[in-house]
Design an enzyme around this catalytic site. Structure first.
Site, mmCIF file in Angstrom:
data_model
loop_
_atom_site.group_PDB
_atom_site.id
_atom_site.type_symbol
_atom_site.label_atom_id
_atom_site.label_comp_id
_atom_site.label_asym_id
_atom_site.label_seq_id
_atom_site.Cartn_x
_atom_site.Cartn_y
_atom_site.Cartn_z
ATOM 1 N N HIS A 1 -9.964 1.637 4.040
ATOM 2 C CA HIS A 1 -8.726 1.839 4.804
ATOM 3 C C HIS A 1 -8.993 2.835 5.939
ATOM 4 O O HIS A 1 -9.748 3.794 5.751
ATOM 5 C CB HIS A 1 -7.605 2.346 3.894
ATOM 6 C CG HIS A 1 -6.266 2.294 4.566
ATOM 7 N ND1 HIS A 1 -5.872 3.255 5.473
ATOM 8 C CD2 HIS A 1 -5.270 1.380 4.512
ATOM 9 C CE1 HIS A 1 -4.667 2.929 5.933
ATOM 10 N NE2 HIS A 1 -4.283 1.801 5.365
ATOM 11 N N ASN B 1 0.860 -1.180 0.000
ATOM 12 C CA ASN B 1 0.000 0.000 0.000
ATOM 13 C C ASN B 1 0.897 1.231 0.000
ATOM 14 O O ASN B 1 1.427 1.619 1.027
ATOM 15 C CB ASN B 1 -0.907 -0.020 1.247
ATOM 16 C CG ASN B 1 -1.786 1.220 1.332
ATOM 17 O OD1 ASN B 1 -1.862 1.995 0.372
ATOM 18 N ND2 ASN B 1 -2.446 1.405 2.464
ATOM 19 N N TRP B 2 1.038 1.802 -1.178
ATOM 20 C CA TRP B 2 1.943 2.951 -1.307
ATOM 21 C C TRP B 2 1.352 4.227 -0.737
ATOM 22 O O TRP B 2 2.052 5.228 -0.587
ATOM 23 C CB TRP B 2 2.313 3.165 -2.784
ATOM 24 C CG TRP B 2 3.240 2.135 -3.340
ATOM 25 C CD1 TRP B 2 3.696 1.019 -2.694
ATOM 26 C CD2 TRP B 2 3.842 2.122 -4.641
ATOM 27 N NE1 TRP B 2 4.537 0.307 -3.522
ATOM 28 C CE2 TRP B 2 4.647 0.968 -4.717
ATOM 29 C CE3 TRP B 2 3.766 2.972 -5.740
ATOM 30 C CZ2 TRP B 2 5.380 0.646 -5.861
ATOM 31 C CZ3 TRP B 2 4.493 2.656 -6.884
ATOM 32 C CH2 TRP B 2 5.293 1.499 -6.937
ATOM 33 N N LYS B 3 0.044 4.228 -0.474
ATOM 34 C CA LYS B 3 -0.637 5.440 0.011
ATOM 35 C C LYS B 3 -0.348 6.611 -0.945
ATOM 36 O O LYS B 3 -0.232 6.384 -2.147
ATOM 37 C CB LYS B 3 -0.215 5.742 1.455
ATOM 38 C CG LYS B 3 -0.346 4.498 2.340
ATOM 39 C CD LYS B 3 -0.234 4.773 3.796
ATOM 40 C CE LYS B 3 -0.378 3.462 4.563
ATOM 41 N NZ LYS B 3 -0.439 3.654 6.000
ATOM 42 N N GLY C 1 1.593 2.595 10.697
ATOM 43 C CA GLY C 1 2.560 3.682 10.588
ATOM 44 C C GLY C 1 3.235 4.046 11.895
ATOM 45 O O GLY C 1 3.888 5.091 11.987
ATOM 46 N N SER D 1 2.539 -1.782 10.391
ATOM 47 C CA SER D 1 3.964 -1.895 10.701
ATOM 48 C C SER D 1 4.558 -3.268 10.394
ATOM 49 O O SER D 1 5.451 -3.740 11.100
ATOM 50 C CB SER D 1 4.235 -1.496 12.156
ATOM 51 O OG SER D 1 3.861 -0.134 12.357
ATOM 52 N N GLU E 1 -7.358 5.195 7.059
ATOM 53 C CA GLU E 1 -7.048 6.600 6.751
ATOM 54 C C GLU E 1 -8.207 7.251 6.003
ATOM 55 O O GLU E 1 -8.454 8.451 6.149
ATOM 56 C CB GLU E 1 -5.731 6.686 5.959
ATOM 57 C CG GLU E 1 -4.545 6.417 6.876
ATOM 58 C CD GLU E 1 -3.337 5.803 6.194
ATOM 59 O OE1 GLU E 1 -3.258 5.830 4.952
ATOM 60 O OE2 GLU E 1 -2.468 5.289 6.922
ATOM 61 N N GLY F 1 2.471 -1.013 4.313
ATOM 62 C CA GLY F 1 2.597 0.394 3.947
ATOM 63 C C GLY F 1 4.055 0.781 3.763
ATOM 64 O O GLY F 1 4.702 0.462 2.766
ATOM 65 N N GLY F 2 4.595 1.465 4.767
ATOM 66 C CA GLY F 2 5.943 2.027 4.707
ATOM 67 C C GLY F 2 7.005 1.099 4.131
ATOM 68 O O GLY F 2 7.769 1.499 3.242
ATOM 69 N N GLU G 1 -6.324 -4.485 10.178
ATOM 70 C CA GLU G 1 -5.327 -3.449 10.435
ATOM 71 C C GLU G 1 -5.691 -2.659 11.684
ATOM 72 O O GLU G 1 -6.471 -1.694 11.602
ATOM 73 C CB GLU G 1 -5.242 -2.492 9.245
ATOM 74 C CG GLU G 1 -4.775 -3.133 7.963
ATOM 75 C CD GLU G 1 -4.086 -2.118 7.046
ATOM 76 O OE1 GLU G 1 -2.978 -2.396 6.596
ATOM 77 O OE2 GLU G 1 -4.673 -1.038 6.810
HETATM 78 P P1 PGA Z 1 2.211 0.594 7.604
HETATM 79 O O1 PGA Z 1 0.790 0.795 6.877
HETATM 80 O O2 PGA Z 1 2.754 -0.732 7.117
HETATM 81 O O3 PGA Z 1 3.045 1.743 7.167
HETATM 82 O O4 PGA Z 1 1.943 0.557 9.062
HETATM 83 C C1 PGA Z 1 -0.075 -0.269 6.654
HETATM 84 C C2 PGA Z 1 -1.359 0.212 6.019
HETATM 85 O O5 PGA Z 1 -1.849 1.289 6.393
HETATM 86 O O6 PGA Z 1 -1.914 -0.448 5.134
#
Ligand code: PGA
Length: 257
Positions: free
Chosen positions: A99, A13-15, A177, A217, A101, A238-239, A171
């Site tokens: 998601h 997930n590159w966001k 994050g 994470s 976010e 994500g990250g 999640e």
């Molecule tokens: P993260 O994000 O791996 O940076 O914690 C995961 C996500 O929001 O899908």
């Protein structure tokens, strides 16, 4: 993972990160490290602007392309929105829906998420449905209740025969994050509960076939222990997915025979 009954799915997930021009170097790099991951499905969830470049770069690879959002409407006067049919036409196969976010910053609620799930599926896009509790809910012992409500509402109206196309991502908000991942046992406990909820809705055969990912994470160090859990069928990353070398290590943690 339990590959006897269901696939393992690793999604990046590159966001809202990277530029479209960075897609090709990234995918070329990933392909070089990992030419054909055989034992798991690998999905790149990219911003709308990156989709065409990603579909092109992923040709002749085993990587699938996903969007990070979709409109609940089919078409019409919805300025700024992107429909599921538009995504499908570009070669998108999956879409992240719900998601945290988007729930947090864009006011998406369970009812809207359900509409998006139905719209995506109708156009042939497989939803990756995100659910998870806040830290406050966990501390008040409301995790299972929260996740049950989110799963049931998101799946309302999805017929049994289409459930094979659904991926769920657990999640927990406190893990996204933050660098603080759920322990493998915590992740498995909630993924197992999600499977029980699906069993209650659709029966045992379907429940054991639905991939349930963990996200929050996930990194190249903790991936293997998370995916070793029986009910954790991969990860939404994500990250750590922004670096192809780290992401390849994470894929490899799932890409075991
Ligand atoms: P993260 O994000 O791996 O940076 O914690 C995961 C996500 O929001 O899908």
């Amino acid at each position: 993972m339990n590959r006897k009954y269901r696939k393992t799915v690793i999604a990046a997930n590159w966001k809202m990160n990277t530029l479209p021009s960075q897609v090709k170097p990234y995918v070329d790099n990933l392909k070089q490290i990992l030419p054909r991951p055989k034992w798991c499905e690998v999905i790149l969830c990219v911003p709308y602007t990156h989709i065409t470049a990603t579909v092109k770069a992923c040709r002749e690879s085993r990587f699938s392309v996903a969007a990070q959002n979709v409109s609940e409407f089919k078409k019409g006067a919805y300025t700024g929105e992107v429909s599921a049919a538009m995504l499908r036409d570009l070669g998108v196969r999956y879409c992240i829906i719900g998601h945290s976010e988007r729930r947090q910053y864009h006011g998406e609620d369970d009812m809207l998420i359900n509409k998006k799930v139905l719209a995506a599926m109708e156009a042939g896009i497989n939803p990756i449905i995100c659910v998870g509790e806040t830290l406050e809910q966990r501390e008040k012992d409301l995790t299972m209740e929260q996740v049950a409500l989110q799963v049931k509402t998101a799946l309302a109206g999805v017929p049994a025969e289409k459930m094979r196309r659904v991926v769920i991502a657990y999640e927990p908000l406190w893990a996204i994050g933050t660098g603080v991942n759920a322990t493998p046992e915590q992740a498995n406990e909630v993924c197992n509960t999600i499977r029980a909820i699906i069993r209650g809705l659709y029966g045992a055969r379907i429940a054991r076939a639905v991939p349930i990912q963990y996200g929050g994470s996930v990194n190249e160090k903790n991936a293997e222990s998370l995916f070793a859990q029986p009910d954790v069928d991969g990860g939404l990353v994500g990250g750590a997915s922004l670096d192809p070398e780290k992401f390849a290590v994470i894929i490899n943690a799932a890409n075991q025979e």
